[in-house]
Write a protein that holds these residues in place. Structure first.
Motif, PDB file in Angstrom:
ATOM      1  N   LYS A 292       0.811  -1.220   0.000  1.00 39.10           N
ATOM      2  CA  LYS A 292       0.000   0.000   0.000  1.00 39.10           C
ATOM      3  C   LYS A 292       0.846   1.272   0.000  1.00 39.10           C
ATOM      4  O   LYS A 292       0.303   2.378  -0.058  1.00 39.10           O
ATOM      5  CB  LYS A 292      -0.914   0.019   1.227  1.00 39.10           C
ATOM      6  N   LEU A 293       2.152   1.125   0.063  1.00 41.02           N
ATOM      7  CA  LEU A 293       3.042   2.275   0.258  1.00 41.02           C
ATOM      8  C   LEU A 293       3.073   3.172  -0.978  1.00 41.02           C
ATOM      9  O   LEU A 293       3.383   2.725  -2.079  1.00 41.02           O
ATOM     10  CB  LEU A 293       4.453   1.789   0.573  1.00 41.02           C
ATOM     11  N   LYS A 294       2.775   4.481  -0.762  1.00 37.67           N
ATOM     12  CA  LYS A 294       2.784   5.460  -1.846  1.00 37.67           C
ATOM     13  C   LYS A 294       3.846   6.533  -1.660  1.00 37.67           C
ATOM     14  O   LYS A 294       4.393   7.034  -2.643  1.00 37.67           O
ATOM     15  CB  LYS A 294       1.405   6.115  -1.969  1.00 37.67           C
ATOM     16  N   THR A 295       4.114   6.934  -0.420  1.00 39.29           N
ATOM     17  CA  THR A 295       5.167   7.916  -0.164  1.00 39.29           C
ATOM     18  C   THR A 295       6.150   7.342   0.845  1.00 39.29           C
ATOM     19  O   THR A 295       5.746   6.779   1.861  1.00 39.29           O
ATOM     20  CB  THR A 295       4.584   9.241   0.375  1.00 39.29           C
ATOM     21  N   LEU A 296       7.437   7.511   0.559  1.00 44.74           N
ATOM     22  CA  LEU A 296       8.488   6.913   1.388  1.00 44.74           C
ATOM     23  C   LEU A 296       9.614   7.907   1.592  1.00 44.74           C
ATOM     24  O   LEU A 296      10.047   8.583   0.646  1.00 44.74           O
ATOM     25  CB  LEU A 296       9.034   5.654   0.719  1.00 44.74           C
ATOM     26  N   LEU A 297      10.084   8.011   2.847  1.00 42.38           N
ATOM     27  CA  LEU A 297      11.243   8.834   3.173  1.00 42.38           C
ATOM     28  C   LEU A 297      12.244   7.970   3.930  1.00 42.38           C
ATOM     29  O   LEU A 297      11.899   7.337   4.927  1.00 42.38           O
ATOM     30  CB  LEU A 297      10.840  10.050   4.011  1.00 42.38           C
ATOM     31  N   LEU A 298      13.486   7.951   3.436  1.00 40.97           N
ATOM     32  CA  LEU A 298      14.560   7.210   4.085  1.00 40.97           C
ATOM     33  C   LEU A 298      15.757   8.126   4.289  1.00 40.97           C
ATOM     34  O   LEU A 298      15.955   9.076   3.532  1.00 40.97           O
ATOM     35  CB  LEU A 298      14.994   6.010   3.237  1.00 40.97           C
ATOM     36  N   SER A 299      16.560   7.837   5.310  1.00 38.92           N
ATOM     37  CA  SER A 299      17.827   8.545   5.489  1.00 38.92           C
ATOM     38  C   SER A 299      18.941   7.653   4.943  1.00 38.92           C
ATOM     39  O   SER A 299      18.683   6.561   4.433  1.00 38.92           O
ATOM     40  CB  SER A 299      18.054   8.889   6.960  1.00 38.92           C
ATOM     41  N   LEU A 327      20.216  12.644   2.825  1.00 36.20           N
ATOM     42  CA  LEU A 327      21.599  12.290   3.113  1.00 36.20           C
ATOM     43  C   LEU A 327      22.119  13.132   4.259  1.00 36.20           C
ATOM     44  O   LEU A 327      21.967  14.355   4.265  1.00 36.20           O
ATOM     45  CB  LEU A 327      22.471  12.511   1.873  1.00 36.20           C
ATOM     46  N   GLY A 328      22.738  12.484   5.235  1.00 32.02           N
ATOM     47  CA  GLY A 328      23.289  13.185   6.385  1.00 32.02           C
ATOM     48  C   GLY A 328      24.670  13.729   6.085  1.00 32.02           C
ATOM     49  O   GLY A 328      25.071  13.910   4.927  1.00 32.02           O
ATOM     50  N   ARG A 329      25.412  13.982   7.134  1.00 30.20           N
ATOM     51  CA  ARG A 329      26.757  14.527   6.973  1.00 30.20           C
ATOM     52  C   ARG A 329      27.650  13.529   6.247  1.00 30.20           C
ATOM     53  O   ARG A 329      27.713  12.358   6.594  1.00 30.20           O
ATOM     54  CB  ARG A 329      27.339  14.854   8.349  1.00 30.20           C
ATOM     55  N   TYR A 330      28.356  13.997   5.224  1.00 29.95           N
ATOM     56  CA  TYR A 330      29.179  13.115   4.398  1.00 29.95           C
ATOM     57  C   TYR A 330      30.576  12.953   4.994  1.00 29.95           C
ATOM     58  O   TYR A 330      31.184  13.914   5.459  1.00 29.95           O
ATOM     59  CB  TYR A 330      29.290  13.662   2.976  1.00 29.95           C
ATOM     60  N   CYS A 331      31.049  11.729   4.966  1.00 29.32           N
ATOM     61  CA  CYS A 331      32.394  11.419   5.424  1.00 29.32           C
ATOM     62  C   CYS A 331      33.080  10.591   4.343  1.00 29.32           C
ATOM     63  O   CYS A 331      32.515   9.601   3.864  1.00 29.32           O
ATOM     64  CB  CYS A 331      32.355  10.650   6.743  1.00 29.32           C
ATOM     65  N   GLU A 332      34.282  10.992   3.930  1.00 27.00           N
ATOM     66  CA  GLU A 332      34.975  10.303   2.852  1.00 27.00           C
ATOM     67  C   GLU A 332      35.240   8.842   3.182  1.00 27.00           C
ATOM     68  O   GLU A 332      35.335   7.992   2.306  1.00 27.00           O
ATOM     69  CB  GLU A 332      36.287  11.012   2.525  1.00 27.00           C
ATOM     70  N   LYS A 333      35.355   8.530   4.489  1.00 28.52           N
ATOM     71  CA  LYS A 333      35.628   7.150   4.888  1.00 28.52           C
ATOM     72  C   LYS A 333      34.458   6.228   4.543  1.00 28.52           C
ATOM     73  O   LYS A 333      34.631   5.015   4.442  1.00 28.52           O
ATOM     74  CB  LYS A 333      35.910   7.083   6.385  1.00 28.52           C
ATOM     75  N   PHE A 393      22.351  17.782  11.326  1.00 31.61           N
ATOM     76  CA  PHE A 393      22.264  16.846  12.443  1.00 31.61           C
ATOM     77  C   PHE A 393      20.825  16.525  12.829  1.00 31.61           C
ATOM     78  O   PHE A 393      20.585  15.789  13.768  1.00 31.61           O
ATOM     79  CB  PHE A 393      23.002  17.388  13.667  1.00 31.61           C
ATOM     80  N   SER A 394      19.883  17.106  12.134  1.00 32.41           N
ATOM     81  CA  SER A 394      18.491  16.855  12.499  1.00 32.41           C
ATOM     82  C   SER A 394      17.633  16.763  11.255  1.00 32.41           C
ATOM     83  O   SER A 394      17.718  17.609  10.376  1.00 32.41           O
ATOM     84  CB  SER A 394      17.955  17.971  13.416  1.00 32.41           C
ATOM     85  N   PHE A 395      16.834  15.737  11.220  1.00 35.26           N
ATOM     86  CA  PHE A 395      15.865  15.586  10.149  1.00 35.26           C
ATOM     87  C   PHE A 395      14.526  16.020  10.698  1.00 35.26           C
ATOM     88  O   PHE A 395      13.961  15.383  11.587  1.00 35.26           O
ATOM     89  CB  PHE A 395      15.787  14.126   9.690  1.00 35.26           C
TER      90      PHE A 395
END
Length: 399
Positions: A292-299, A327-333, A393-395
Motif C-alpha cells: 500500500k506504500l505510496k510515499t516513502l522517506l529514508l535517510s 543524506l546526512g553529513r558526508y564522510c569520505e571514509k 544533524f536533524s531531520f
C-alpha cells in the motif's frame, strides 16, 4: 478637527451604552475565552462585573498551571474550585502543568478530572526529575485523548486497554514499562506518538499491538526490545531511532516474524530514519511487502552494504509514487564504490517524483543518480536539493 469630533462621539456612545462590548458577548463566547486562561485567572475575572462572578463555575475546560499560579494557598484554591464548580457542567478537557514539587496538587486535580469524566487530559511536568504517577488514576472509559510529559508511570506497563474510547495517546520524555509480555491498545486508538521516552524492558521481548492505529510516530533515543505487531489500519508511520539504540533483538529470543517492518508493511506513508543495519538485515529475511506504500522517506542508513535498504524498498513497494532520500553529513571514509546489484529490476511504474537532499559536497549523490538510472528511473523524475549545513544533524518532519 473632524477626526477629533468622531472620537468624542464614539466615547459618548460607549458611555451611554452602559455595559462594555466584552460583557455583551454571548455566554458561550465568553466561556470559550475564559478557557484559554488558567483556572486562577478565570476566577479572577469575576471582578469585572456581576455577570462574570459565576461564569468560572461553568467552564468546560480547566487549566491548572502550578508554576504560574502556585502560592502557599494553592492547595486551598484548587480545593475550593472543585467544591464550588457547577457539578452539572461537563468537563471536556483538563490541562495540568507543574513541577515535581507539587504532587499533592497534581493528584487532586487529576482525580477530580477523571471523576468528572474528562475527555481530553494533558499532564505536563517541567522539571529535571520524572514525576511519579500511578497510571490507574487516569484510567477511564470516557477518555479520548491523553498527553503525558516527563512522567514516570509506576506499574504502568502501558496497559490502557480499559480506556475503550481512547483515540489519541502522546507520550513525551517519560519513563514507561510496556511489560515482559507486551501491550494491547484499545481498538479505538487512532494515533500513538512516543518521543524521547525510556521504554522498558530492554532485555526480554515485548510487543505493541494496535489494530485500529492510523498514525504512528515513534522516536526512540534509548535501547529497547520492541516488536510491532500487525497494524492493518495503519496509514502514516514516522520512525526515528537514535544512533546508539534501536529495536533490539534479544539474544535469548527468536524473532521469526521480525520486529519492525512487518508491523509497518501496511502503511501508505512511511518515514524511516536511523535503523540499525543488524536489525534491518534480519528483518528482510521475512520478506515483508509494502503493497500500500505510496510515499516513502529514508535517510542514508539505507545505503549501507551496497544500497541494501534502498534496493529492498524499491523492489517491494509496487505502487510507490514519491520517494525522498535525506543524506546526512558526508564522510569520505564511508565512500562507496559503484557496484550495483547484478540482477536488474524495474522500480514502481507509478513513481512520479524522487527527491534527494544533502548538506555538503557529497559524491554519493551522483552514485545514487546512476544507481536509479541503472534500474530504469528517468532523470526528469529526480529533484536534487542542497540544504543549509546547520540542519545536517536533524531531520525535521514535514508537517
Amino acid at each position: 478637527m473632524p477626526k477629533r469630533l468622531r472620537s468624542k462621539g464614539n466615547k459618548k456612545a460607549a458611555v451611554s451604552g452602559g455595559e462594555d462590548r466584552l460583557s455583551a458577548l454571548p455566554e458561550d463566547v465568553i466561556l470559550l475565552l475564559l478557557s484559554f486562561l488558567t483556572s486562577r485567572q478565570a476566577v479572577q475575572m469575576s471582578v469585572l462585573g456581576p455577570r462574570w462572578r459565576a461564569l468560572w463555575k461553568s467552564l468546560p475546560s480547566l487549566r491548572f498551571d502550578m508554576g504560574l499560579d502556585h502560592t502557599s494557598h494553592s492547595f486551598h484554591f484548587i480545593e475550593s474550585l472543585i467544591r464550588y464548580r457547577d457539578p452539572t457542567t461537563p468537563l471536556f478537557e483538563c490541562e495540568i502543568l507543574s513541577s515535581d514539587r507539587f504532587s499533592q496538587d497534581v493528584d487532586m486535580c487529576l482525580r477530580y478530572a477523571v471523576s468528572r469524566k474528562v475527555r481530553d487530559l494533558r499532564i505536563k511536568i517541567y522539571s529535571l526529575r520524572y514525576f511519579q504517577l500511578s497510571a490507574g488514576t487516569f484510567f477511564s472509559k470516557h477518555l479520548t485523548r491523553l498527553f503525558l510529559r516527563k512522567v514516570w508511570l509506576d506499574d504502568f506497563y502501558l496497559h490502557v486497554s480499559s480506556c475503550n474510547s481512547l483515540e489519541e495517546l502522546e507520550i513525551k520524555r517519560c519513563d514507561i514499562n510496556i511489560g515482559d509480555v507486551g501491550t494491547h491498545f484499545p481498538k479505538s486508538l487512532r494515533l500513538l506518538r512516543i518521543r524521547n521516552t525510556n521504554i522498558d524492558p530492554i532485555v526480554t521481548r515485548s510487543f505493541i499491538s494496535a489494530p485500529g492505529l492510523v498514525t504512528l510516530e515513534l522516536a526512540v533515543g534509548y535501547e529497547c526490545a520492541l516488536c510491532l505487531k500487525s497494524m492493518p489500519s495503519l496509514v502514516t508511520a514516522f520512525i526515528k531511532i537514535g544512533h546508539k539504540s534501536g529495536f533490539s533483538y534479544c539474544e535469548a529470543c527468536e524473532f521469526d516474524d521480525g520486529v519492525l517492518l512487518k508491523g509497518l508493511s501496511g502503511a501508505t506513508n512511511l518515514e524511516l530514519i536511523r535503523v540499525r543495519s543488524m536489525v534491518f538485515r534480519k528483518e528482510i529475511k521475512c520478506y515483508p511487502t509494502f503493497s500500500k506504500l505510496k510515499t516513502l522517506l529514508l535517510s542514508d542508513w539505507c545505503m549501507a552494504s551496497n544500497f541494501t535498504g534502498l534496493v529492498y524498498f524499491l523492489q517491494h513497494s509496487p505502487i510507490l509514487e514519491r520517494f525522498t532520500l535525506q543524506l546526512g553529513r558526508y564522510c569520505e571514509k564511508t565512500q562507496m564504490h559503484e557496484v550495483y546489484p547484478k540482477e536488474q529490476f524495474m522500480v514502481s511504474k507509478h513513481l512520479k517524483a524522487i527527491e534527494i537532499t544533502y548538506f555538503q559536497k557529497d559524491v554519493r549523490v551522483d552514485q545514487i543518480v546512476n544507481f536509479l538510472a541503472y534500474h530504469g528511473v528517468h532523470p526528469k523524475l529526480i529533484n536534487i536539493e542542497r540544504k543549509p549545513y546547520d540542519d545536517c544533524f536533524s531531520f525535521k518532519r514535514k508537517e
